[in-house]
Scaffold this motif. Structure first.
Motif, mmCIF file in Angstrom:
data_model
loop_
_atom_site.group_PDB
_atom_site.id
_atom_site.type_symbol
_atom_site.label_atom_id
_atom_site.label_comp_id
_atom_site.label_asym_id
_atom_site.label_seq_id
_atom_site.Cartn_x
_atom_site.Cartn_y
_atom_site.Cartn_z
ATOM 1 N N ALA A 47 4.312 4.705 14.115
ATOM 2 C CA ALA A 47 4.008 5.751 15.051
ATOM 3 C C ALA A 47 2.950 6.727 14.779
ATOM 4 O O ALA A 47 3.189 7.231 13.748
ATOM 5 C CB ALA A 47 5.464 6.681 15.429
ATOM 6 N N ASP A 48 1.968 6.699 15.275
ATOM 7 C CA ASP A 48 0.544 7.300 14.714
ATOM 8 C C ASP A 48 0.552 8.644 15.330
ATOM 9 O O ASP A 48 0.059 8.725 16.647
ATOM 10 C CB ASP A 48 -0.517 6.318 15.066
ATOM 11 N N THR A 49 0.555 9.521 14.634
ATOM 12 C CA THR A 49 0.030 10.869 15.292
ATOM 13 C C THR A 49 -1.192 11.137 15.278
ATOM 14 O O THR A 49 -1.519 12.347 15.785
ATOM 15 C CB THR A 49 1.098 11.895 14.422
ATOM 16 N N GLY A 50 -1.907 10.353 14.623
ATOM 17 C CA GLY A 50 -3.413 10.462 14.730
ATOM 18 C C GLY A 50 -3.983 11.392 13.481
ATOM 19 O O GLY A 50 -5.062 11.701 13.464
ATOM 20 N N TRP A 51 -3.063 11.910 12.886
ATOM 21 C CA TRP A 51 -3.331 13.111 11.745
ATOM 22 C C TRP A 51 -2.609 12.736 10.375
ATOM 23 O O TRP A 51 -2.203 13.648 9.726
ATOM 24 C CB TRP A 51 -3.029 14.446 12.088
ATOM 25 N N GLU A 52 -2.595 11.578 9.754
ATOM 26 C CA GLU A 52 -2.030 11.067 8.633
ATOM 27 C C GLU A 52 -3.050 11.252 7.449
ATOM 28 O O GLU A 52 -4.394 11.272 7.878
ATOM 29 C CB GLU A 52 -1.450 9.804 8.522
ATOM 30 N N PRO A 53 -3.001 11.357 6.239
ATOM 31 C CA PRO A 53 -3.814 11.273 5.475
ATOM 32 C C PRO A 53 -4.630 9.970 5.331
ATOM 33 O O PRO A 53 -4.072 8.934 5.874
ATOM 34 C CB PRO A 53 -3.203 11.615 4.078
ATOM 35 N N ARG A 54 -5.937 9.938 4.874
ATOM 36 C CA ARG A 54 -6.677 8.802 4.931
ATOM 37 C C ARG A 54 -5.894 7.557 4.127
ATOM 38 O O ARG A 54 -6.109 6.469 4.452
ATOM 39 C CB ARG A 54 -8.136 9.052 4.260
ATOM 40 N N ALA A 55 -5.349 8.030 2.921
ATOM 41 C CA ALA A 55 -4.597 7.360 2.157
ATOM 42 C C ALA A 55 -3.390 6.550 2.897
ATOM 43 O O ALA A 55 -3.389 5.291 2.650
ATOM 44 C CB ALA A 55 -4.257 7.941 0.856
ATOM 45 N N VAL A 56 -2.886 7.082 3.708
ATOM 46 C CA VAL A 56 -1.759 6.434 4.732
ATOM 47 C C VAL A 56 -2.297 5.485 5.342
ATOM 48 O O VAL A 56 -1.963 4.232 5.695
ATOM 49 C CB VAL A 56 -1.061 7.349 5.368
ATOM 50 N N TYR A 57 -3.537 5.697 6.137
ATOM 51 C CA TYR A 57 -4.190 4.837 7.021
ATOM 52 C C TYR A 57 -4.831 3.547 6.294
ATOM 53 O O TYR A 57 -4.758 2.286 6.669
ATOM 54 C CB TYR A 57 -5.062 5.427 7.843
ATOM 55 N N ALA A 58 -5.158 3.841 5.057
ATOM 56 C CA ALA A 58 -5.581 2.593 4.249
ATOM 57 C C ALA A 58 -4.571 1.657 3.942
ATOM 58 O O ALA A 58 -4.725 0.478 3.770
ATOM 59 C CB ALA A 58 -6.302 3.106 3.011
ATOM 60 N N ASN A 59 -3.337 2.279 3.411
ATOM 61 C CA ASN A 59 -2.175 1.624 3.103
ATOM 62 C C ASN A 59 -1.595 0.741 4.307
ATOM 63 O O ASN A 59 -1.239 -0.403 4.151
ATOM 64 C CB ASN A 59 -1.026 2.542 2.539
ATOM 65 N N LEU A 60 -1.820 1.439 5.358
ATOM 66 C CA LEU A 60 -1.316 0.778 6.769
ATOM 67 C C LEU A 60 -2.156 -0.508 7.065
ATOM 68 O O LEU A 60 -1.706 -1.408 7.406
ATOM 69 C CB LEU A 60 -1.374 1.730 7.649
ATOM 70 N N ASP A 61 -3.490 -0.269 6.717
ATOM 71 C CA ASP A 61 -4.301 -1.380 6.954
ATOM 72 C C ASP A 61 -3.860 -2.747 6.019
ATOM 73 O O ASP A 61 -4.094 -3.767 6.470
ATOM 74 C CB ASP A 61 -5.929 -0.997 6.784
ATOM 75 N N ARG A 62 -3.914 -2.182 4.940
ATOM 76 C CA ARG A 62 -3.337 -3.225 4.157
ATOM 77 C C ARG A 62 -2.163 -4.034 4.169
ATOM 78 O O ARG A 62 -2.099 -5.351 4.286
ATOM 79 C CB ARG A 62 -3.357 -2.574 2.494
ATOM 80 N N LEU A 63 -1.223 -3.306 4.630
ATOM 81 C CA LEU A 63 0.228 -3.657 4.930
ATOM 82 C C LEU A 63 -0.022 -4.609 6.012
ATOM 83 O O LEU A 63 0.715 -5.536 6.304
ATOM 84 C CB LEU A 63 1.193 -2.587 4.916
ATOM 85 N N THR A 64 -0.835 -4.098 7.062
ATOM 86 C CA THR A 64 -0.932 -5.011 8.327
ATOM 87 C C THR A 64 -1.542 -6.461 7.786
ATOM 88 O O THR A 64 -0.905 -7.425 8.502
ATOM 89 C CB THR A 64 -1.755 -4.141 9.377
ATOM 90 N N ALA A 65 -2.417 -6.311 7.359
ATOM 91 C CA ALA A 65 -3.199 -7.630 6.734
ATOM 92 C C ALA A 65 -2.067 -8.368 6.085
ATOM 93 O O ALA A 65 -1.858 -9.640 6.137
ATOM 94 C CB ALA A 65 -4.181 -7.445 5.926
ATOM 95 N N HIS A 66 -1.268 -7.746 5.122
ATOM 96 C CA HIS A 66 -0.386 -8.711 4.448
ATOM 97 C C HIS A 66 0.598 -8.998 5.163
ATOM 98 O O HIS A 66 1.123 -10.198 4.915
ATOM 99 C CB HIS A 66 0.088 -7.931 3.169
ATOM 100 N N ALA A 67 1.339 -8.258 5.917
ATOM 101 C CA ALA A 67 2.367 -8.818 6.806
ATOM 102 C C ALA A 67 2.239 -9.957 7.715
ATOM 103 O O ALA A 67 2.965 -10.780 8.063
ATOM 104 C CB ALA A 67 3.137 -7.425 7.561
ATOM 105 N N ALA A 68 0.811 -9.618 8.220
ATOM 106 C CA ALA A 68 0.384 -10.886 9.048
ATOM 107 C C ALA A 68 0.447 -12.321 8.446
ATOM 108 O O ALA A 68 0.880 -13.143 9.273
ATOM 109 C CB ALA A 68 -0.992 -10.514 9.616
ATOM 110 N N THR A 69 0.192 -12.183 7.141
ATOM 111 C CA THR A 69 0.248 -13.735 6.497
ATOM 112 C C THR A 69 1.758 -13.956 6.282
ATOM 113 O O THR A 69 1.826 -15.385 6.028
ATOM 114 C CB THR A 69 -0.431 -13.475 5.154
ATOM 115 N N LYS A 70 2.756 -13.377 6.660
ATOM 116 C CA LYS A 70 4.119 -13.633 6.574
ATOM 117 C C LYS A 70 4.769 -13.816 7.965
ATOM 118 O O LYS A 70 6.092 -13.641 8.088
ATOM 119 C CB LYS A 70 4.952 -12.675 5.687
ATOM 120 N N GLY A 71 3.739 -13.498 8.847
ATOM 121 C CA GLY A 71 4.239 -13.818 10.191
ATOM 122 C C GLY A 71 4.754 -12.259 10.877
ATOM 123 O O GLY A 71 5.623 -12.608 11.735
#
Length: 313
Positions: A47-71
């Protein structure tokens, strides 16, 4: 006994979802699912409020890519940008728990609606759509999604149900006996050792350590928070435009001082800790309360009209 009163057999969840905040605990839960330690999720919802710290969005991007490899797909849902909406005179008034300085010198806390509006409602809406029963269609009795929440053992009192029949909350970290320290260790072992707590940049519940971390690690976020703090000194533009009387002054910092004038570096009396994963921050003073999880809100607010309507469905 009529058919209406007969219990509906539990056929199990139609979907397994994760409420992903991309902070320490929910990141741990997602990685556990990726490793097969807990059941796989059909979707992880952020749930994106649009105002998270940049570090949270960076972690989210990394998690998205990692989780995609696991389906496991990671999907962002949003009700808008909380910062932009709050400053927009044309946008509907949604209250944040701002610190208030009343004309008589007393202090208070404004009503908290932001968690409901920007996290709970978008997550419920997404769950309905994934179950193929978007509002206003009624979700049949017995049809539900299981929703994993990242609550650790040291936060067990925050574990709550969703309040609606079509979402059943489960708490994998409690089942596994993970406290926050174990989550920190788990993430560090897997290369996610810089995960930070997920909470809006301008959350009034930040303690000095939280504000200090934003100032020192997210300069753009700090600038935005200082500007926002000045902008809401006399209330939200939409509320004042509509003629709502907002007495007193409003602040982001609990001291009821302008954010850029607060002494954030002098140790305070609080023994709370900033919930960062880095070892040097683990003993930081005057930190934050537990993060802003949509399913463990501390405010005790009643449900909004939209939520009540969904609860009946």
């Amino acid at each position: 006994m009529t058919a209406r009163n007969l219990a509906v057999p539990d056929a199990g969840p139609a979907l397994r979802l994760l409420s992903l905040g991309a902070g320490v605990q929910s990141t741990t839960v997602l990685l556990l699912a990726c490793e097969g330690e807990i059941p796989r999720f059909d979707v992880a919802l952020f749930a994106d409020t649009g105002w998270e710290p940049r570090a949270v969005y960076a972690n989210l991007d990394r998690l998205t890519a990692h989780a995609a490899t696991k389906g496991i797909p990671v999907r962002r849902v949003s009700a808008g940008n909380i910062r932009a909406d709050a400053l927009d005179p044309k946008h509907r008034f949604v209250s944040m728990p701002l610190h208030t300085l009343n004309p008589d010198g007393s202090r208070g806390l404004a009503r908290r609606q932001c968690t409901s509006e920007y996290k709970i409602i978008p997550l419920k809406k997404a769950a309905r759509e994934l179950l193929s029963y978007p509002h206003p269609r009624r979700v049949p009795r017995g049809v539900y999604a299981e929703q994993a929440i990242g609550i650790s053992l040291d936060e067990i009192t925050r574990a709550k149900d969703s309040g609606v029949r079509f979402l059943h909350n489960v708490f994998p970290l409690l089942d596994l006996g993970f406290d926050r320290a174990r989550c920190v260790e788990f993430l560090a072992e897997r290369g996610f050792g810089h995960t930070v707590k997920s909470a809006c940049v301008g959350c009034p519940f930040h303690g000095n350590a939280g504000w200090r971390w934003i100032r020192d690690n997210d300069p753009d976020g700090w600038t935005e928070a200082v500007e926002f703090d000045h902008a809401i000194r006399h209330g939200y533009p939409h509320a004042t435009k509509q003629g709502q009387e907002l007495r007193g002054q409003y602040f982001l910092h609990r001291s009821c001082q302008p954010l850029d004038q607060v002494d954030l570096d002098t140790p305070g009396k609080s023994k709370r800790h900033l919930r960062l994963i880095t070892a040097q921050a683990a003993h930081d003073e005057d930190g934050d309360p537990d993060g802003c999880s949509p399913w463990s809100c501390r405010s005790g607010e009643p449900a909004t009209g939209a939520e009540t309507e969904e609860q009946a469905a």
